[in-house]
Design a protein around this motif. Structure first.
Motif, PDB file in Angstrom:
ATOM      1  N   GLY A 110       0.813  -1.208   0.000  1.00  0.00           N
ATOM      2  CA  GLY A 110       0.000   0.000   0.000  1.00  0.00           C
ATOM      3  C   GLY A 110       0.847   1.258   0.000  1.00  0.00           C
ATOM      4  O   GLY A 110       0.583   2.210  -0.750  1.00  0.00           O
ATOM      5  N   VAL A 111       1.883   1.273   0.839  1.00  0.00           N
ATOM      6  CA  VAL A 111       2.793   2.420   0.887  1.00  0.00           C
ATOM      7  C   VAL A 111       3.479   2.605  -0.461  1.00  0.00           C
ATOM      8  O   VAL A 111       3.568   3.717  -0.997  1.00  0.00           O
ATOM      9  N   SER A 112       3.964   1.504  -1.041  1.00  0.00           N
ATOM     10  CA  SER A 112       4.695   1.573  -2.302  1.00  0.00           C
ATOM     11  C   SER A 112       3.825   2.101  -3.428  1.00  0.00           C
ATOM     12  O   SER A 112       4.265   2.932  -4.240  1.00  0.00           O
ATOM     13  N   LEU A 113       2.579   1.619  -3.501  1.00  0.00           N
ATOM     14  CA  LEU A 113       1.699   2.060  -4.581  1.00  0.00           C
ATOM     15  C   LEU A 113       1.375   3.548  -4.453  1.00  0.00           C
ATOM     16  O   LEU A 113       1.328   4.276  -5.451  1.00  0.00           O
ATOM     17  N   ALA A 114       1.158   4.027  -3.217  1.00  0.00           N
ATOM     18  CA  ALA A 114       0.891   5.452  -3.013  1.00  0.00           C
ATOM     19  C   ALA A 114       2.083   6.298  -3.444  1.00  0.00           C
ATOM     20  O   ALA A 114       1.916   7.354  -4.079  1.00  0.00           O
ATOM     21  N   LEU A 115       3.292   5.856  -3.139  1.00  0.00           N
ATOM     22  CA  LEU A 115       4.489   6.592  -3.552  1.00  0.00           C
ATOM     23  C   LEU A 115       4.623   6.606  -5.073  1.00  0.00           C
ATOM     24  O   LEU A 115       4.996   7.624  -5.668  1.00  0.00           O
ATOM     25  N   SER A 116       4.306   5.479  -5.708  1.00  0.00           N
ATOM     26  CA  SER A 116       4.393   5.416  -7.165  1.00  0.00           C
ATOM     27  C   SER A 116       3.425   6.387  -7.814  1.00  0.00           C
ATOM     28  O   SER A 116       3.781   7.126  -8.745  1.00  0.00           O
ATOM     29  N   PHE A 117       2.178   6.410  -7.332  1.00  0.00           N
ATOM     30  CA  PHE A 117       1.182   7.286  -7.926  1.00  0.00           C
ATOM     31  C   PHE A 117       1.502   8.752  -7.685  1.00  0.00           C
ATOM     32  O   PHE A 117       1.297   9.601  -8.563  1.00  0.00           O
ATOM     33  N   THR A 118       1.998   9.085  -6.507  1.00  0.00           N
ATOM     34  CA  THR A 118       2.340  10.475  -6.230  1.00  0.00           C
ATOM     35  C   THR A 118       3.453  10.945  -7.161  1.00  0.00           C
ATOM     36  O   THR A 118       3.413  12.062  -7.682  1.00  0.00           O
ATOM     37  N   SER A 119       4.448  10.105  -7.374  1.00  0.00           N
ATOM     38  CA  SER A 119       5.551  10.466  -8.259  1.00  0.00           C
ATOM     39  C   SER A 119       5.057  10.744  -9.677  1.00  0.00           C
ATOM     40  O   SER A 119       5.371  11.789 -10.272  1.00  0.00           O
ATOM     41  N   ILE A 120       4.233   9.841 -10.216  1.00  0.00           N
ATOM     42  CA  ILE A 120       3.770   9.982 -11.591  1.00  0.00           C
ATOM     43  C   ILE A 120       2.766  11.121 -11.733  1.00  0.00           C
ATOM     44  O   ILE A 120       2.849  11.944 -12.656  1.00  0.00           O
ATOM     45  N   GLU A 121       1.801  11.201 -10.814  1.00  0.00           N
ATOM     46  CA  GLU A 121       0.714  12.170 -10.991  1.00  0.00           C
ATOM     47  C   GLU A 121       1.168  13.600 -10.746  1.00  0.00           C
ATOM     48  O   GLU A 121       0.680  14.525 -11.391  1.00  0.00           O
ATOM     49  N   SER A 122       2.095  13.814  -9.818  1.00  0.00           N
ATOM     50  CA  SER A 122       2.606  15.171  -9.634  1.00  0.00           C
ATOM     51  C   SER A 122       3.416  15.600 -10.850  1.00  0.00           C
ATOM     52  O   SER A 122       3.368  16.753 -11.278  1.00  0.00           O
ATOM     53  N   TRP A 123       4.148  14.679 -11.443  1.00  0.00           N
ATOM     54  CA  TRP A 123       4.899  14.949 -12.663  1.00  0.00           C
ATOM     55  C   TRP A 123       3.943  15.219 -13.825  1.00  0.00           C
ATOM     56  O   TRP A 123       4.090  16.187 -14.568  1.00  0.00           O
ATOM     57  N   LEU A 124       2.947  14.372 -13.966  1.00  0.00           N
ATOM     58  CA  LEU A 124       1.969  14.542 -15.027  1.00  0.00           C
ATOM     59  C   LEU A 124       1.251  15.882 -14.922  1.00  0.00           C
ATOM     60  O   LEU A 124       1.078  16.603 -15.910  1.00  0.00           O
TER      61      LEU A 124
END
Length: 444
Positions: A104-118
């Motif tokens: 759960g922690v890993s997936l949240a970090l992945s999405f934050t990285s991509i979506e803030s960049w996007l």
């Protein structure tokens, strides 16, 4: 189209990531059941995953500022892949529980990285279109994912290898991109009390969305495991998951466009009523209907239940000063995550107490409550005339780290709005919850 091409590698990465997410969502509950784990314990482990997601969303802005977008995404995806593989090595619910927290922690970090960049890379004028493509691709991937493990045993090592393969493959487009990483924005939190004062209907809707959707979907594979469709087992679970997501995919855009023309809370109420009727239909008549009929009813449930969260976000943003949009979006995410912790626990106990009737019976009751709440809010607090409804775009509950990520911001730039939080007259804008509570737009 040029704006989409500029971020296509990010969209591809998330689509690959969500293929893994879709098949893991089916494997986890079926694998736990194969280990003779009781339903309430399966619900508890699903709640632990949601808690990990919530924790990841909380720490992700600081992690992003420390490590940067590419390194954070690479590390989080690698940890997720390792966690998935470890599930296939140790078949013990006590071991799976903390691993699911890490996932759960890993997936949240992945999405934050991509979506803030996007969000930072897409200009205001085309954000709605690009974000629509992004979320449509993500939902399609969630539908496709379970079919990679159709026909396999829920504890078959090959099933978890498929998930780890896609989690690792998602690293390639991100790590090889030649696009420059964006500047990391600051992020401030908003007290839940201030968020509720701003848009109570949105807060309650987000809470019910997390509770109903996560709770029902976490045990959906178990409910449909005995079906003969697709060969039964993981095949039937894949078909059921795809039916629910397909319903949400088909209705999300029409419902959003309708909410641009009439009161959004009434559209949410309509979606809640439709999905409540479908859930109660499955709960009461599911054992006496053909399997195809139940799958169709599940699609109707998904059309309503998996569509109204984005309208709750839109309703909140209609009443939010632009300087507070990141805090509101993030606050609704945490409310949703809180519901996603409660939901699997409630669904697990309901299924244990009254069997198959409990899972969809509970969903139907909560969705009826959603419908009643929205109608009462419309009657007590009509839409503010001075609030102009912005163009709607679909939103999935994923971590947010940037104001640029909001798909509902106006395409036209404000002519006199400085970036420092000051209004056009040079006075300090409502940058804090305390200031916000005195703003006329803070009351719904």
């Amino acid at each position: 189209m040029s704006d989409t091409r500029n971020v296509i590698v990010l969209i591809i990465a998330v689509m690959i990531l969500q293929i893994a997410g879709g098949l893991i969502s089916v494997l986890t509950p079926l694998g736990l059941e194969a280990m003779d784990t009781p339903p309430q314990a399966i619900g508890l482990i699903a709640a632990l995953y949601a808690a990990g997601f919530m924790l990841g969303a909380w720490i992700s802005p600081r992690a992003l500022a420390t490590f940067g977008h590419i390194r954070l995404f690479a590390a989080a995806s690698a940890m997720n892949a390792v966690s998935v593989l470890s599930l296939s090595l140790v078949h013990d619910a006590l071991f799976w529980a903390p691993v699911r927290v890490i996932m759960g922690v890993s997936l949240a970090l992945s999405f934050t990285s991509i979506e803030s960049w996007l969000g930072s890379a897409v200009p205001d004028k085309s954000r709605g279109n690009v974000m629509g493509i992004y979320h449509t691709g993500a939902k399609l991937s969630l539908m496709i994912g379970p079919f990679f493990v159709a026909g396999l045993s829920p504890l078959d090592t090959r099933a978890y290898t498929w998930a780890a393969l896609f989690l690792t493959l998602a690293l390639v487009p991100v790590c090889l991109t030649r696009r420059e990483q964006p500047v990391i924005p600051e992020r401030r939190s908003m007290p839940l009390k201030a968020l509720y004062q701003l848009a109570p209907a949105a807060v309650l809707g987000a809470l019910i969305a997390g509770t109903v959707n996560t709770g029902t979907q976490s045990l959906l594979p178990i409910y449909f495991e005995s079906f003969k469709l697709g060969g039964g087992g993981t095949g039937a679970a894949a078909i059921a998951s795809a039916a629910a997501w397909m319903g949400g995919l088909l209705l999300q855009w029409p419902a959003g466009r309708l909410s641009d023309r009439i009161e959004r809370r009434l559209v949410i109420a309509g979606l809640g009523a439709m999905s409540a009727l479908a859930a109660l239909f499955i709960a009461i008549f599911g054992t006496r209907l053909s399997e195809v009929s139940v799958i169709i009813a599940l699609g109707v449930w998904g059309a309503g239940a998996l569509s109204f969260y984005s309208l709750c976000v839109a309703h909140a943003i209609d009443r939010t000063p632009k300087v507070l949009i990141p805090q509101v979006m993030s606050g609704l995410l945490f409310v949703w995550a809180g519901g996603s912790i409660i939901g699997p626990l409630l669904s697990g106990f309901a299924m244990r107490a009254v069997g198959e009737l409990g899972l969809f019976g509970l969903a139907g009751i909560l969705l009826i409550a959603l419908t009643i709440i929205m109608v009462l809010r419309v009657r007590s607090k009509p839409v503010a005339i001075e609030d102009k409804l912005a163009e709607w775009s679909p939103v999935l509950p994923t971590p947010l780290a940037s104001v640029k990520l909001d798909p509902r911001m106006s395409d036209a730039p404000d002519k006199a709005e400085p970036e420092t939080g000051e209004d056009a007259d040079g006075e300090e804008g409502p940058d804090s919850p305390a200031d916000m509570e005195d703003s006329p737009k803070s009351k719904v």
